[in-house]
Scaffold this motif. Structure first.
Motif, mmCIF file in Angstrom:
data_model
loop_
_atom_site.group_PDB
_atom_site.id
_atom_site.type_symbol
_atom_site.label_atom_id
_atom_site.label_comp_id
_atom_site.label_asym_id
_atom_site.label_seq_id
_atom_site.Cartn_x
_atom_site.Cartn_y
_atom_site.Cartn_z
ATOM 1 N N ALA A 1 0.820 -1.206 0.000
ATOM 2 C CA ALA A 1 0.000 0.000 0.000
ATOM 3 C C ALA A 1 0.851 1.252 0.000
ATOM 4 C CB ALA A 1 -0.937 -0.010 1.212
ATOM 5 N N ASP A 2 2.131 1.138 0.337
ATOM 6 C CA ASP A 2 3.050 2.276 0.368
ATOM 7 C C ASP A 2 3.865 2.421 -0.912
ATOM 8 O OD1 ASP A 2 2.298 3.044 2.921
ATOM 9 O OD2 ASP A 2 3.751 1.725 3.883
ATOM 10 N N GLY A 3 3.747 1.466 -1.824
ATOM 11 C CA GLY A 3 4.469 1.586 -3.075
ATOM 12 C C GLY A 3 5.334 0.394 -3.392
ATOM 13 N N ILE A 4 6.316 0.620 -4.243
ATOM 14 C CA ILE A 4 7.202 -0.451 -4.698
ATOM 15 C C ILE A 4 8.538 0.165 -5.114
ATOM 16 C CG2 ILE A 4 6.234 -0.302 -7.032
ATOM 17 C CD1 ILE A 4 6.777 -3.305 -7.347
ATOM 18 N N GLY A 5 9.636 -0.414 -4.663
ATOM 19 C CA GLY A 5 10.953 0.077 -5.036
ATOM 20 C C GLY A 5 11.089 1.572 -4.767
ATOM 21 N N PRO A 6 11.535 2.349 -5.756
ATOM 22 C CA PRO A 6 11.734 3.792 -5.539
ATOM 23 C C PRO A 6 10.444 4.603 -5.625
ATOM 24 C CG PRO A 6 12.334 3.221 -7.775
ATOM 25 C CD PRO A 6 11.996 1.922 -7.092
ATOM 26 N N TYR A 7 9.349 3.966 -5.964
ATOM 27 C CA TYR A 7 8.077 4.671 -6.133
ATOM 28 C C TYR A 7 7.282 4.579 -4.832
ATOM 29 C CZ TYR A 7 9.526 3.952 -10.979
ATOM 30 O OH TYR A 7 10.252 3.913 -12.153
ATOM 31 N N ARG A 8 7.256 5.681 -4.050
ATOM 32 C CA ARG A 8 6.668 5.674 -2.721
ATOM 33 C C ARG A 8 5.436 6.588 -2.672
ATOM 34 N NH1 ARG A 8 8.027 1.424 -1.411
ATOM 35 N NH2 ARG A 8 7.530 1.871 0.761
ATOM 36 N N ILE A 9 4.306 5.993 -2.337
ATOM 37 C CA ILE A 9 3.046 6.738 -2.274
ATOM 38 C C ILE A 9 3.150 7.882 -1.255
ATOM 39 C CG2 ILE A 9 0.592 6.614 -1.697
ATOM 40 C CD1 ILE A 9 1.279 5.235 -4.312
ATOM 41 N N GLY A 10 2.756 9.091 -1.689
ATOM 42 C CA GLY A 10 2.761 10.237 -0.796
ATOM 43 C C GLY A 10 4.130 10.811 -0.503
ATOM 44 N N VAL A 11 5.186 10.161 -0.979
ATOM 45 C CA VAL A 11 6.563 10.600 -0.709
ATOM 46 C C VAL A 11 7.267 10.990 -2.004
ATOM 47 C CG1 VAL A 11 8.807 9.924 0.216
ATOM 48 C CG2 VAL A 11 6.703 9.163 1.350
ATOM 49 N N SER A 12 7.231 10.108 -2.990
ATOM 50 C CA SER A 12 7.893 10.388 -4.266
ATOM 51 C C SER A 12 7.187 11.533 -4.985
ATOM 52 C CB SER A 12 7.879 9.143 -5.153
ATOM 53 O OG SER A 12 8.589 8.080 -4.558
ATOM 54 N N THR A 13 7.971 12.368 -5.634
ATOM 55 C CA THR A 13 7.410 13.492 -6.377
ATOM 56 C C THR A 13 7.624 13.295 -7.876
ATOM 57 O OG1 THR A 13 9.455 14.774 -6.252
ATOM 58 C CG2 THR A 13 7.850 15.064 -4.458
ATOM 59 N N ARG A 14 6.763 13.922 -8.637
ATOM 60 C CA ARG A 14 6.849 13.821 -10.094
ATOM 61 C C ARG A 14 8.173 14.381 -10.598
ATOM 62 N NH1 ARG A 14 4.709 17.677 -13.473
ATOM 63 N NH2 ARG A 14 3.538 18.481 -11.684
#
Length: 221
Positions: free
Chosen positions: A78-91
């Motif tokens: 639910a928090d993402g995968i690898g370097p792609y972090r929900i609510g943390v990673s930016t475009r």
């Protein structure tokens, strides 16, 4: 002809027998003293790994280990995968790192952007950003799995067996169904194909964004 005495031959046989049973480098046991038994180290009990759970999954060292496993094993939570972090990673941050391609602003929902992954996840992961913030990860690739083994191609009944009380079937527009596993304000959602009993899409992210089109129509932001 010289013949050795019989007791000399017998003595030689006893000596050879003694040499055969005494290991090299070991002192023979004294007469009347029982030989010491070899000491065998007790085997350490096998380590038992705790069952992983989908979602945030702890803090401190355990969280670092968990994040490392996700990055190497391709586990979607639910928090993402690898370097792609929900609510943390930016475009902009993912773009600068070369981890996004095909970035485009959505025509219907102002301020929302879609994009695709590069590298090992190219063609397998799709993203949605609200402004700069990553809010949704989606896949139709059955090789992307969750900690519990959830993936595209399973039935909702099979997902219920894997997740038990942690998840539940939810109903969307028309007769659509999805199996949803919550983790705070984020979820994993397994969307059932409307024409077959199998999951055709798996999504992770903020609940409102993941279920937007599922419950409110294709134009629901």
């Amino acid at each position: 002809m010289y013949r050795p005495a019989r007791h000399h031959v017998a003595g030689l046989g006893i000596l050879l027998a003694g040499l055969l049973v005494v290991p090299v480098g070991a002192a023979p046991a004294a007469a009347g003293t029982p030989a010491a038994r070899p000491v065998v180290a007790a085997a350490a009990p096998p380590a038992v790994a705790s069952a992983p759970r989908d979602g945030a999954g702890g803090s401190g060292a355990a969280a670092l280990v968990r994040a490392g496993r996700q990055a190497t094993r391709g586990i979607l939570t639910a928090d993402g995968i690898g370097p792609y972090r929900i609510g943390v990673s930016t475009r902009s941050g993912l773009l600068a790192a070369g981890l996004l391609t095909g970035v485009a602003e959505e025509q219907i929902c102002n301020g929302f952007y879609s994009a695709e992954a590069t590298g090992r996840y190219a063609g397998r992961l799709f993203f949605r950003f609200q402004g700069e913030r990553l809010v949704l990860i989606s896949t139709t690739d059955p090789t992307i799995r969750t900690w519990a083994g959830g993936r595209v191609g399973l039935t909702l009944a099979e997902l219920e067996q894997r997740y038990g009380p942690r998840g539940a079937v939810e109903y969307g527009k028309w007769t659509l169904r999805a199996y949803v596993v919550p983790s705070g304000d984020r979820i994993l959602a397994f969307f059932e194909d409307p024409y077959t009993p199998y999951v055709y899409r798996l999504a992770s992210g903020e609940r409102d964004r993941v279920l937007a089109s599922f419950v409110g129509g294709d134009d629901q932001c």
